[in-house]
Enzyme design. Structure first.
Site, PDB file in Angstrom:
ATOM      1  CG  HIS A 143     -10.748   7.461   2.388  1.00 54.39           C
ATOM      2  ND1 HIS A 143     -11.686   6.616   1.850  1.00 54.39           N
ATOM      3  CD2 HIS A 143      -9.752   6.671   2.859  1.00 54.39           C
ATOM      4  CE1 HIS A 143     -11.271   5.352   1.996  1.00 54.39           C
ATOM      5  NE2 HIS A 143     -10.109   5.363   2.621  1.00 54.39           N
ATOM      6  CD  GLN A 153      -6.036   9.017   4.412  1.00 51.50           C
ATOM      7  OE1 GLN A 153      -6.696   7.999   4.604  1.00 51.50           O
ATOM      8  NE2 GLN A 153      -4.745   9.077   4.657  1.00 51.50           N
ATOM      9  CD  GLU A 200      -2.829   3.792  -0.644  1.00 48.46           C
ATOM     10  OE1 GLU A 200      -3.273   4.947  -0.543  1.00 48.46           O
ATOM     11  OE2 GLU A 200      -2.152   3.242   0.234  1.00 48.46           O
ATOM     12  CG  PHE A 205      -2.343  -0.291   0.963  1.00 51.33           C
ATOM     13  CD1 PHE A 205      -2.716  -1.398   0.237  1.00 51.33           C
ATOM     14  CD2 PHE A 205      -3.340   0.571   1.432  1.00 51.33           C
ATOM     15  CE1 PHE A 205      -4.059  -1.655  -0.021  1.00 51.33           C
ATOM     16  CE2 PHE A 205      -4.680   0.317   1.177  1.00 51.33           C
ATOM     17  CZ  PHE A 205      -5.044  -0.790   0.457  1.00 51.33           C
ATOM     18  NE  ARG A 222      -6.946   5.720   7.146  1.00 48.07           N
ATOM     19  CZ  ARG A 222      -7.378   4.714   6.371  1.00 48.07           C
ATOM     20  NH1 ARG A 222      -7.208   3.467   6.726  1.00 48.07           N
ATOM     21  NH2 ARG A 222      -8.006   4.976   5.239  1.00 48.07           N
ATOM     22  CG  LEU A 268     -11.817   3.826  -2.182  1.00 47.94           C
ATOM     23  CD1 LEU A 268     -11.138   5.167  -1.999  1.00 47.94           C
ATOM     24  CD2 LEU A 268     -11.540   2.931  -1.000  1.00 47.94           C
ATOM     25  CG  HIS A 288      -8.587   7.130  -1.144  1.00 50.79           C
ATOM     26  ND1 HIS A 288      -8.162   6.906  -2.437  1.00 50.79           N
ATOM     27  CD2 HIS A 288      -8.291   6.018  -0.449  1.00 50.79           C
ATOM     28  CE1 HIS A 288      -7.630   5.685  -2.490  1.00 50.79           C
ATOM     29  NE2 HIS A 288      -7.695   5.131  -1.304  1.00 50.79           N
ATOM     30  NE  ARG A 307      -4.922   5.911   1.334  1.00 53.83           N
ATOM     31  CZ  ARG A 307      -5.732   5.067   1.925  1.00 53.83           C
ATOM     32  NH1 ARG A 307      -6.520   5.470   2.894  1.00 53.83           N
ATOM     33  NH2 ARG A 307      -5.761   3.806   1.546  1.00 53.83           N
TER      34      ARG A 307
HETATM   35  C1  LIG Z   1     -14.547   3.057   0.917  1.00 54.84           C
HETATM   36  C2  LIG Z   1     -13.587   2.860   2.041  1.00 54.84           C
HETATM   37  C3  LIG Z   1     -12.562   1.936   1.938  1.00 54.84           C
HETATM   38  C4  LIG Z   1     -11.677   1.747   2.984  1.00 54.84           C
HETATM   39  N1  LIG Z   1     -10.668   0.846   2.835  1.00 54.84           N
HETATM   40  C5  LIG Z   1      -9.811   0.642   3.863  1.00 54.84           C
HETATM   41  C6  LIG Z   1      -8.747  -0.289   3.742  1.00 54.84           C
HETATM   42  O1  LIG Z   1      -8.587  -0.944   2.719  1.00 54.84           O
HETATM   43  N2  LIG Z   1      -7.921  -0.471   4.794  1.00 54.84           N
HETATM   44  C7  LIG Z   1      -8.084   0.216   5.956  1.00 54.84           C
HETATM   45  O2  LIG Z   1      -7.330  -0.015   6.890  1.00 54.84           O
HETATM   46  N3  LIG Z   1      -9.087   1.104   6.104  1.00 54.84           N
HETATM   47  C8  LIG Z   1      -9.943   1.341   5.082  1.00 54.84           C
HETATM   48  N4  LIG Z   1     -10.940   2.270   5.218  1.00 54.84           N
HETATM   49  C9  LIG Z   1     -11.175   2.881   6.530  1.00 54.84           C
HETATM   50  C10 LIG Z   1     -11.926   1.912   7.426  1.00 54.84           C
HETATM   51  O3  LIG Z   1     -12.792   1.128   6.667  1.00 54.84           O
HETATM   52  C11 LIG Z   1     -12.752   2.612   8.482  1.00 54.84           C
HETATM   53  O4  LIG Z   1     -11.948   3.520   9.160  1.00 54.84           O
HETATM   54  C12 LIG Z   1     -13.296   1.628   9.486  1.00 54.84           C
HETATM   55  O5  LIG Z   1     -14.006   0.609   8.842  1.00 54.84           O
HETATM   56  C13 LIG Z   1     -14.163   2.260  10.548  1.00 54.84           C
HETATM   57  O6  LIG Z   1     -14.666   1.234  11.378  1.00 54.84           O
HETATM   58  P1  LIG Z   1     -15.406   1.536  12.737  1.00 54.84           P
HETATM   59  O7  LIG Z   1     -15.720   0.223  13.360  1.00 54.84           O
HETATM   60  O8  LIG Z   1     -14.646   2.516  13.520  1.00 54.84           O
HETATM   61  O9  LIG Z   1     -16.745   2.261  12.286  1.00 54.84           O
HETATM   62  P2  LIG Z   1     -17.909   1.843  11.270  1.00 54.84           P
HETATM   63  O10 LIG Z   1     -17.656   0.592  10.563  1.00 54.84           O
HETATM   64  O11 LIG Z   1     -18.198   3.071  10.493  1.00 54.84           O
HETATM   65  O12 LIG Z   1     -19.098   1.549  12.248  1.00 54.84           O
HETATM   66  C14 LIG Z   1     -19.725   2.544  13.001  1.00 54.84           C
HETATM   67  C15 LIG Z   1     -20.843   1.901  13.755  1.00 54.84           C
HETATM   68  O13 LIG Z   1     -21.399   2.836  14.652  1.00 54.84           O
HETATM   69  C16 LIG Z   1     -22.792   2.825  14.537  1.00 54.84           C
HETATM   70  N5  LIG Z   1     -23.266   4.146  14.909  1.00 54.84           N
HETATM   71  C17 LIG Z   1     -22.784   5.348  14.525  1.00 54.84           C
HETATM   72  N6  LIG Z   1     -23.502   6.331  15.076  1.00 54.84           N
HETATM   73  C18 LIG Z   1     -24.458   5.741  15.831  1.00 54.84           C
HETATM   74  C19 LIG Z   1     -25.516   6.225  16.625  1.00 54.84           C
HETATM   75  N7  LIG Z   1     -25.758   7.529  16.754  1.00 54.84           N
HETATM   76  N8  LIG Z   1     -26.324   5.336  17.255  1.00 54.84           N
HETATM   77  C20 LIG Z   1     -26.100   3.999  17.102  1.00 54.84           C
HETATM   78  N9  LIG Z   1     -25.124   3.505  16.352  1.00 54.84           N
HETATM   79  C21 LIG Z   1     -24.304   4.356  15.726  1.00 54.84           C
HETATM   80  C22 LIG Z   1     -23.060   2.442  13.123  1.00 54.84           C
HETATM   81  O14 LIG Z   1     -24.348   1.878  12.996  1.00 54.84           O
HETATM   82  C23 LIG Z   1     -21.973   1.412  12.882  1.00 54.84           C
HETATM   83  O15 LIG Z   1     -22.396   0.152  13.345  1.00 54.84           O
HETATM   84  C24 LIG Z   1     -11.823   2.491   4.165  1.00 54.84           C
HETATM   85  C25 LIG Z   1     -12.832   3.429   4.267  1.00 54.84           C
HETATM   86  C26 LIG Z   1     -13.674   3.657   3.192  1.00 54.84           C
HETATM   87  C27 LIG Z   1     -14.657   4.761   3.281  1.00 54.84           C
END
Ligand SMILES: Cc1cc2nc3c(=O)[nH]c(=O)nc-3n(C[C@H](O)[C@H](O)[C@H](O)COP(=O)(O)OP(=O)(O)OC[C@H]3O[C@@H](n4cnc5c(N)ncnc54)[C@H](O)[C@@H]3O)c2cc1C
Ligand code: SF4
Ligand code: FES
Lengths: 249, 591
Positions: free
Chosen positions: B354, B231, B246, B117, B389, B243, B233, B286
């Protein structure tokens, strides 16, 4: 900017607090070449009628939230495009065979219970302790189950399945495909536990091989094939049970 | 109001929330755990992650390299002690996922395969084709079903943290289907609510990534840290923002301007040859790659599309077989959403927002400054991303710190002896505030306020910033918050599945998060990582700004910004060098 045209989107409406029965409401929606049905619905909600209710999240066909019926076909609204229907109007309804919570949002609890019922996690054999190392699995072994691991739980297959429509006790395509995903995984030894689900009347035998599920699946999971393979497994299991009764293996 | 008692409430069912729930359940099976999410967990935004997760396993790779790549990638704004812990745990966590059944892509001999990456010295990214987040999330969700002590509250929307005697002791939530409120009492809360990218318009994120988890903590006096570091992307589809991972460049994809020229060589990431090599050209970090786009665009060397300017991401030389094996979803996305088959033609791409590097500050155990509150995942600022990041570090973060937060919160809940506080009055007050919105007949539509917020952030707090535009953004945001307070007009007055109402509540939080970003940005008078200024502060200034920004909530007014020290253990700030002087110990390999 691409050219803007107008399309009529007719939505099923139902509010459990005020409506006795569902009805339809039409909206005129301006759209451009790349606009999806989901974006059409968002346009309505943002600008025309904030009461229209539907689920969505990723808008890239991976979260499984946005399934609905468009002109009687179960589809993901985020990857179905308005241009493909214009100039005709389109009719958007909630996924068939599920109770409606409100408008296009269906009640998914029955499916979630079914998903849980198939023991959808790796059950390693008792002697298998990889310690702190990843297990080995060749690309071919991954291929054996990878297709069945593509399910996004969008429920289109349930909306397409006539058997589920007749009898919602049927475990149904996606849950059975997921069951097969773990059975087909070289790291798994949980087949026996899952056999009870397969053998039950609501298990694979609930399926009459219509195959609509595989037709509508946006992720090419092919639940029909998974079910069919388990019918073979279930038949074998039936005969094996006469030979070596369970518990005495 | 119904009240439900649990030991631990986890808000969020994405990668971080699920990993925390499993860790808590495993560390103490007697604990009752409420897992609350506004969508069914497998619909969380983690599902959209494509490229992969970082963990040292390749023979050429070392923990030291992972440390260096992360800290230099973050422009020395990382908490180095936390990074140290992180890199030591990543591989263990990715292996744990393997044991739970995650379909990692493999080498022919059955070993885990890894890829490059951006900003990496060695291949380090574990991947499951180009659907890594999807497979991680479903594997975690399905594994979580084994633990009877995890009780799910699917489609419950949390609005407030309830704090009594200086400790978080409960959460107010609404059951989306019915609109009924519920008071979730507990001894500890883990925030795992994800990022806040939807503060901006051009976006790779799902619609649910609105930052209200950060907003809830902020409203309770927890500062938000490093919020100016957003960030972009470099490769998203124009218009939709979808998206293109990468990983596409990790597999050998190249970026071309309108003349077919690999312009990154002009921005300190060249020379071209030998190619491919790590930390150079398309495998630069990035922030640099997105900033280079901005300059090319200013110079008129981008291509025009119906949805704005773009550059070309060319994958044709990889051939159909490799594209289908390594990047099948990318091909499908390009076909569906850009009418382009990457096998035959380049994909038009441009930067889109992103990732939120900042968030709720916490230590390596997930503990925040507020007693009883833990944070993990993108909503947290645990300190591993600094000012930029590295791709792949976030998915690993969800696992490493999800587990750490789950275990520490479980410990706190187990040991807690305080008698449950009376939270009813607080909960009723908060509920009344939200219900009042249903009666508002005057005001602006949700969509109008949201569109204005997007415009403010895109124009004032974009890829390249200056004091004038940031200052305007701050003023406009403060006016917009005032308009929000005056009233949001709802068409929908019912309680059942009223997403218009819940979106309006959400927007209240999002606006405050936007304000924290804009003010933190304005106060940082230097350029670092993703924060690039063009008004005389275009260099990094370690003397004055080698420190975290802290935004403190001030009621209806704009936040107060101050700064806090950053922990440096073994890597002192240096110039960040990519391209020329970043020769690999051995050339990047194809496999
Ligand atoms: C398109 C894309 C591709 C990516 N690819 C990569 C990658 O290849 N490698 C990498 O390391 N990272 C990648 N990232 C970043 C990474 O995916 C995210 O940072 C990560 O998945 C976030 O996970 P999380 O568990 O913190 O939150 P999320 O998966 O966003 O989950 C948040 C949770 O909180 C809940 N929630 C939020 N607000 C409330 C509320 N008010 N009440 C109740 N529930 C709530 C939601 O329902 C959800 O269940 C990518 C991001 C994007 C956008
Ligand atoms: S099998 Fe296909 S159609 Fe059925 S839920 Fe899974 S992805 Fe959707
Ligand atoms: S919105 Fe996620 S699948 Fe359509």
């Amino acid at each position: 900017m691409s050219q803007t045209r107008t399309i009529v989107i007719e939505c099923l409406r139902f509010h459990p607090e005020t409506d006795e029965a569902p009805y339809y409401q039409s909206y005129e929606v301006p759209f451009t070449e790349e606009m999806s049905v989901l974006e059409g619905l968002q346009y309505i909600k943002d600008h025309l009628d904030g009461t229209l209710t539907f689920r969505w999240s990723c808008r890239m066909a991976i979260c499984g939230s946005c399934g609905c019926m468009v002109n009687d076909e179960p589809v993901l609204s985020c990857q179905t495009f308005l241009r493909d229907y214009h100039p005709a109007r389109i009719r958007v309804e909630p996924l068939a065979h599920f109770p409606i919570l409100r408008d296009l949002a269906i009640d998914q609890t029955d499916f979630l219970a079914k998903l849980e019922s198939v023991h959808p996690y790796l059950i390693p054999s008792t002697g298998d302790d990889p310690g702190d190392q990843p297990r080995h699995q060749t690309p071919d072994q991954v291929q054996d189950y990878l297709g069945y691991a593509q399910c996004i739980n969008c429920l289109l297959c349930y909306a397409a399945c006539p058997q589920y429509g007749l009898n919602d006790a049927f475990t149904g395509p996606a849950a059975l495909a997921l069951l097969h995903r773990y059975n087909a995984d070289s790291r798994d030894a949980g087949k026996d536990q899952r056999m009870e689900v397969i053998n039950a009347e609501e298990g694979v035998w609930g399926c009459t091989l219509v195959g609509e599920c595989s037709e509508v699946c946006p992720k090419h999971v092919d639940p029909a094939r998974a079910i069919n393979q388990n019918k073979i497994a279930s038949t074998q299991d039936y005969f094996l049970r006469f030979l070596k009764p369970r518990g005495r293996r | 109001m119904d009240a439900i008692e649990s030991d631990l409430v986890i808000i969020g069912g994405g990668g971080a929330g699920l990993r925390a729930a499993i860790a808590a359940a495993e560390s103490d099976p007697g604990l009752s755990i409420a897992l609350v999410s506004k969508v069914v967990p497998m619909r969380s935004h983690t599902v959209a992650a494509e490229g992969g997760a970082a963990g040292v396993i390749h023979p050429d790779d070392t923990l030291d390299k992972h440390f260096e790549d992360t800290v230099s990638g973050g422009d020395w704004l990382c908490e180095q002690d936390v990074v140290e812990y992180f890199i030591g745990q990543c591989t263990r966590e990715l292996t744990q996922l393997e044991h739970w059944g995650c379909p990692w892509s493999r080498q022919d001999d059955g070993n885990i395969n890894v890829r490059y990456f951006g900003g990496m010295k060695s291949p380090r990214t574990w991947f499951a084709a180009d659907k890594t987040g999807f497979h991680i999330l479903h594997t975690l969700f399905q594994a979580s079903l084994k633990y009877p002590s995890i009780r799910r509250f699917d489609e419950f929307f949390c609005t407030d943290l309830l704090v009594e005697d200086g400790r978080v002791q409960g959460v107010l939530a609404f059951n989306i289907a019915t609109g009924e409120s519920v008071l979730l009492r507990c001894k500890a809360v883990i925030l795992a609510t994800g990022g806040a990218s939807r503060v901006f318009g051009q976006n790779t994120n799902a619609g649910i990534v609105t930052g209200e988890g950060m907003g809830m903590a902020y409203a309770q006096g927890v500062p938000l840290r490093d919020m100016e570091f957003v960030q972009w992307h470099p490769t998203a589809l124009p218009g939709s923002g979808i998206l293109i991972t990468e990983g596409a460049r990790g597999e050998g994809g190249i970026l071309l301007n309108k003349d077919g020229y690999r312009y990154l060589q002009d921005y300190g990431m060249g020379p071209l040859d030998p190619w491919p090599r790590p930390r150079a050209m398309e495998l630069g970090p990035r922030d640099r790659v997105s900033q280079a786009f901005w300059h090319e665009d200013q110079a008129g060397r981008t291509v025009n599309t119906p949805n704005g300017s773009a550059v070309h991401l060319d994958l044709r030389h990889l051939g159909e077989k490799k594209i289908m094996e390594r990047l099948p979803m990318i091909r499908e996305l390009a076909l569906t959403f850009a009418a382009t088959d990457p096998v035959d033609s380049p994909i038009p791409v441009r930067p889109a927002v992103h990732y939120t590097m900042g968030g709720v500050p916490c230590d390596a155990n997930g503990a925040t400054p507020l007693q009883g509150l833990f944070a993990a995942g993108e909503c947290a600022s645990v300190g591993i991303h600094g000012a930029n990041r590295l791709g792949s570090n976030s998915l690993a973060e969800l696992l490493v710190f999800g587990r750490a937060a789950g275990e520490s919160a479980a410990r706190l809940a187990r040991e807690s002896t305080t008698a449950p506080a009376n939270l009813e009055a607080q909960a009723n007050e908060a509920e009344a505030r939200h219900l009042k919105m249903l009666d508002t007949t005057e005001g602006e539509r949700v969509a109008a306020i949201r569109a204005e917020m997007h415009d403010i952030m895109e124009s004032g707090v974009g890829i390249v910033r200056d004091a004038e535009r940031m200052g305007q953004a701050c003023e406009r945001l403060s006016a917009l918050r005032e308009r929000y307070r005056r009233g949001v007009k709802l068409d929908d007055r019912g309680r059942c599945f009223n997403t218009e109402w819940l979106t309006a509540i959400e927007l209240g939080h999002t606006l405050q998060v936007a304000e924290a970003m804009a003010h933190s940005a304005l106060a940082r008078k230097e350029s670092r990582g993703a924060h690039l200024r063009q008004d005389g502060f275009d260099k990094r200034d370690d003397e004055n700004f080698l420190c975290h920004s802290m935004a403190w909530h001030q009621g209806d007014g704009p936040p107060r910004i101050d700064h806090a020290p950053v922990t440096i253990t073994r890597s002192s700030p240096r110039e960040r060098i990519y391209g020329r002087d970043s020769q690999p110990e051995q050339p990047a390999r194809e496999e």
